[in-house]
Design an enzyme around this catalytic site. Structure first.
Site, PDB file in Angstrom:
ATOM      1  N   LYS A 138     -18.703  34.708 -19.262  1.00  0.00           N
ATOM      2  CA  LYS A 138     -19.029  34.791 -17.840  1.00  0.00           C
ATOM      3  C   LYS A 138     -18.677  33.462 -17.183  1.00  0.00           C
ATOM      4  CE  LYS A 138     -21.844  36.902 -14.577  1.00  0.00           C
ATOM      5  NZ  LYS A 138     -20.775  36.972 -13.603  1.00  0.00           N
ATOM      6  N   ALA A 139     -17.654  33.520 -16.317  1.00  0.00           N
ATOM      7  CA  ALA A 139     -17.243  32.296 -15.616  1.00  0.00           C
ATOM      8  C   ALA A 139     -18.331  31.896 -14.629  1.00  0.00           C
ATOM      9  CB  ALA A 139     -15.931  32.540 -14.884  1.00  0.00           C
ATOM     10  N   CYS A 199     -28.756  21.341 -24.760  1.00  0.00           N
ATOM     11  CA  CYS A 199     -28.041  21.420 -26.044  1.00  0.00           C
ATOM     12  C   CYS A 199     -26.545  21.193 -25.915  1.00  0.00           C
ATOM     13  CB  CYS A 199     -28.305  22.773 -26.688  1.00  0.00           C
ATOM     14  SG  CYS A 199     -30.058  23.097 -26.880  1.00  0.00           S
TER      15      CYS A 199
HETATM   16  C1  UGA Z   1     -27.600  27.174 -26.719  1.00  0.00           C
HETATM   17  C2  UGA Z   1     -27.040  28.164 -27.754  1.00  0.00           C
HETATM   18  O1  UGA Z   1     -26.673  29.374 -27.099  1.00  0.00           O
HETATM   19  C3  UGA Z   1     -28.079  28.465 -28.832  1.00  0.00           C
HETATM   20  O2  UGA Z   1     -27.503  29.301 -29.832  1.00  0.00           O
HETATM   21  C4  UGA Z   1     -28.517  27.158 -29.476  1.00  0.00           C
HETATM   22  O3  UGA Z   1     -29.515  27.364 -30.460  1.00  0.00           O
HETATM   23  C5  UGA Z   1     -29.073  26.241 -28.396  1.00  0.00           C
HETATM   24  O4  UGA Z   1     -28.040  26.001 -27.408  1.00  0.00           O
HETATM   25  C6  UGA Z   1     -29.474  24.938 -29.047  1.00  0.00           C
HETATM   26  O5  UGA Z   1     -28.584  24.206 -29.550  1.00  0.00           O
HETATM   27  O6  UGA Z   1     -30.672  24.672 -29.181  1.00  0.00           O
HETATM   28  P1  UGA Z   1     -29.197  27.344 -24.584  1.00  0.00           P
HETATM   29  O7  UGA Z   1     -28.951  25.882 -24.387  1.00  0.00           O
HETATM   30  O8  UGA Z   1     -30.573  27.882 -24.454  1.00  0.00           O
HETATM   31  O9  UGA Z   1     -28.679  27.791 -26.045  1.00  0.00           O
HETATM   32  O10 UGA Z   1     -28.296  28.076 -23.487  1.00  0.00           O
HETATM   33  P2  UGA Z   1     -27.130  29.174 -23.466  1.00  0.00           P
HETATM   34  O11 UGA Z   1     -27.697  30.508 -23.242  1.00  0.00           O
HETATM   35  O12 UGA Z   1     -26.244  29.012 -24.619  1.00  0.00           O
HETATM   36  O13 UGA Z   1     -26.365  28.721 -22.145  1.00  0.00           O
HETATM   37  C7  UGA Z   1     -25.722  27.449 -22.072  1.00  0.00           C
HETATM   38  C8  UGA Z   1     -25.032  27.309 -20.741  1.00  0.00           C
HETATM   39  O14 UGA Z   1     -23.890  28.143 -20.677  1.00  0.00           O
HETATM   40  C9  UGA Z   1     -25.895  27.663 -19.533  1.00  0.00           C
HETATM   41  O15 UGA Z   1     -25.705  26.681 -18.530  1.00  0.00           O
HETATM   42  C10 UGA Z   1     -25.356  29.018 -19.094  1.00  0.00           C
HETATM   43  O16 UGA Z   1     -25.524  29.273 -17.728  1.00  0.00           O
HETATM   44  C11 UGA Z   1     -23.886  28.885 -19.466  1.00  0.00           C
HETATM   45  N1  UGA Z   1     -23.226  30.189 -19.696  1.00  0.00           N
HETATM   46  C12 UGA Z   1     -23.589  30.963 -20.745  1.00  0.00           C
HETATM   47  C13 UGA Z   1     -22.216  30.593 -18.837  1.00  0.00           C
HETATM   48  O17 UGA Z   1     -21.854  29.878 -17.876  1.00  0.00           O
HETATM   49  N2  UGA Z   1     -21.583  31.787 -19.080  1.00  0.00           N
HETATM   50  C14 UGA Z   1     -21.921  32.575 -20.134  1.00  0.00           C
HETATM   51  O18 UGA Z   1     -21.275  33.645 -20.317  1.00  0.00           O
HETATM   52  C15 UGA Z   1     -22.950  32.170 -20.983  1.00  0.00           C
END
Ligand code: UGA
Length: 434
Positions: free
Chosen positions: A256-257, A265
């Site tokens: 998802k852009a 993390c």
């Molecule tokens: C992330 C990892 O997904 C976990 O597997 C890991 O355990 C965790 O870090 C960690 O190291 O503790 P988290 O930081 O909770 O988890 O967040 P995510 O859901 O991964 O999202 C990260 C970022 O990517 C957010 O800013 C989110 O908005 C963005 N994102 C995510 C997008 O822009 N597009 C997407 O399709 C998915």
């Protein structure tokens, strides 16, 4: 089993509550007295769906307790998890200070064979270092006690952590077969026999954690870069993501852009991984580029604001969302906070609304308005920036929003709305990759 968890941050609390829910006796240890007092009353220091309820339930069942007494916690558990923070240091490496202190405490109070589990995100080679620290402390005490070290990285995502604890894969890295067997039993007994469990060595387990987060961040930077091309040629990134994700080998998640990744993390882990690569003579590869592309999403979004309102100096801009993603109150390294800081630096007057993260973001913007809801935030504004993908923003009354704004300019950094519909409603609307 008797477990103790050092560190009641995000990782430690979720693991503690979930193990306690499975019936293990869990002692959560932290140096922060106030936090421990609150936790004893069942008050969670973080917002995570379902966590507070789970803590209260386990407290009343007597399966979880909270203390600042390290001796008690360490002596009374068979497995000790280290789940303290490893924030970024000035060089971009993981700051290992709290982690080392935790290992020293274990060495101080170790009284019989125990398994020490690294759950914090730590650079490759740390498990060996932990053994060295504990052995050093035992030597000072003139003791010889056997212990094993396991690397068991965390893969839970904020907002869905409790469900993830049941379903996420488990990686158990150790040089001790006995320790691997015990940890395998602990996780497999959690009611989910189908749980994917990988047994490996400590260094591989440590790398799996950084490689996983870097791979996910790489995917995001990749799709964000493609979104830029979509804008240039008039394609639609939402459809491109669906089409790419329909390939089973690629899959639909993390395509998802948006405004780029943030949180506690990815930003720090990618920096630390690059640093580890460099220390091992490996640089100028793909991982080195992830951050630049991520930053470019913010710069591009700022340009879109300028495109609609001109010079942002003295313009009133509402920002909806402060959390780094939906369903959390966490604003650390949040793209929403970062784009707001850029706007502020250019003289914009900001007003904010976020359903959960306002308290955590207030310190960043001491002279900005923190509104009571989205409608209050957009009043008399020259533009609205959507920065976090909260479900409730999708349900806003857009006609009401338009009526309240000074000018109907919307920059949607999360592609929450349909561009055609927004145009029909009379908005000047720019989103990502469409
Ligand atoms: C992330 C990892 O997904 C976990 O597997 C890991 O355990 C965790 O870090 C960690 O190291 O503790 P988290 O930081 O909770 O988890 O967040 P995510 O859901 O991964 O999202 C990260 C970022 O990517 C957010 O800013 C989110 O908005 C963005 N994102 C995510 C997008 O822009 N597009 C997407 O399709 C998915």
């Amino acid at each position: 089993m008797n477990l103790s968890i050092i560190g009641t941050g995000y990782v430690g609390l979720i693991a503690g509550a979930c193990f306690a829910e499975q019936g293990h006796k869990v002692i959560c240890l932290d140096v922060d007295k106030d936090k421990i007092i609150k936790l004893q009353k069942g008050i969670s220091p973080i917002y995570e769906p379902g966590l507070e309820e789970l803590l209260k339930k386990c407290i009343s069942k007597g399966t979880i307790s909270f203390t600042t007494n390290s001796k008690d916690a360490i002596e009374n558990s068979k497995i000790i998890f280290i789940a303290v923070g490893t924030p970024q240091d000035e060089q971009g490496d993981a700051n290992m200070q709290y982690f080392k202190e935790a290992a020293e405490q274990i060495g101080n109070y170790l009284n019989e064979y125990k398994i020490i589990v690294d759950k914090s995100t730590v650079p490759v080679g740390t498990a060996g270092g932990v053994s060295g620290i504990i052995e050093g402390e035992l030597k000072k005490r003139g003791k010889k006690i056997k212990f094993d070290v396991v690397s068991n990285p965390e893969f839970l995502a904020e907002g869905s952590a409790i469900a993830d604890f049941q379903s996420e894969r488990v990686v158990i890295g150790s040089e001790s077969e006995e320790a691997k067997k015990t940890l395998h039993e602990l996780y497999a007994a959690g009611g989910n026999e189908k749980k994917k469990i990988l047994l490996t060595d400590t260094k591989s387990a440590e790398i799996i954690k950084y490689a996983s987060n870097s791979m996910l961040a790489l995917r995001l930077s990749f799709i964000n870069e493609v979104s830029e091309l979509c804008e240039k040629v008039g394609a639609n990134i939402e459809d491109v993501s669906i089409g790419v994700g329909m390939d089973n080998r690629i899959g639909p998640k993390f395509l998802k852009a948006g405004l780029g990744y943030g949180g506690s993390c990815f930003p720090k882990d990618i920096k630390a991984f690059i640093s580890t690569m460099k220390k091992n003579g490996l640089n100028n590869g793909v991982i080195d580029r992830i951050e630049d592309v991520n930053q470019r999403q913010l710069d591009r979004t700022f340009k879109k604001v300028e495109q609609l309102v001109g010079n942002v100096n003295k313009k009133r801009i509402a920002v909806l969302g402060l959390a780094f993603k939906a369903n959390t109150d966490d604003a650390r390294e949040s793209p929403a906070v970062k784009i707001s800081k850029i706007l502020l630096e250019h003289g914009a007057i900001l007003s904010f609304f976020d359903p959960k993260a306002m308290e955590n973001a207030k310190a960043f913007f001491p002279s900005s308005k923190f509104a009571k809801d989205a409608y209050d935030a957009v009043e008399e504004c020259d533009a609205l920036v959507i920065a976090t993908e909260w479900e409730e923003f999708k349900r806003l009354d857009l006609n009401k929003i338009k009526g309240l704004m000074k000018a109907p300019n919307v920059i949607d950094g999360r592609n929450l709305f349909d561009p055609k519909k927004m145009k029909q409603l009379g908005f000047n609307y720019l989103s990502i990759g469409r």
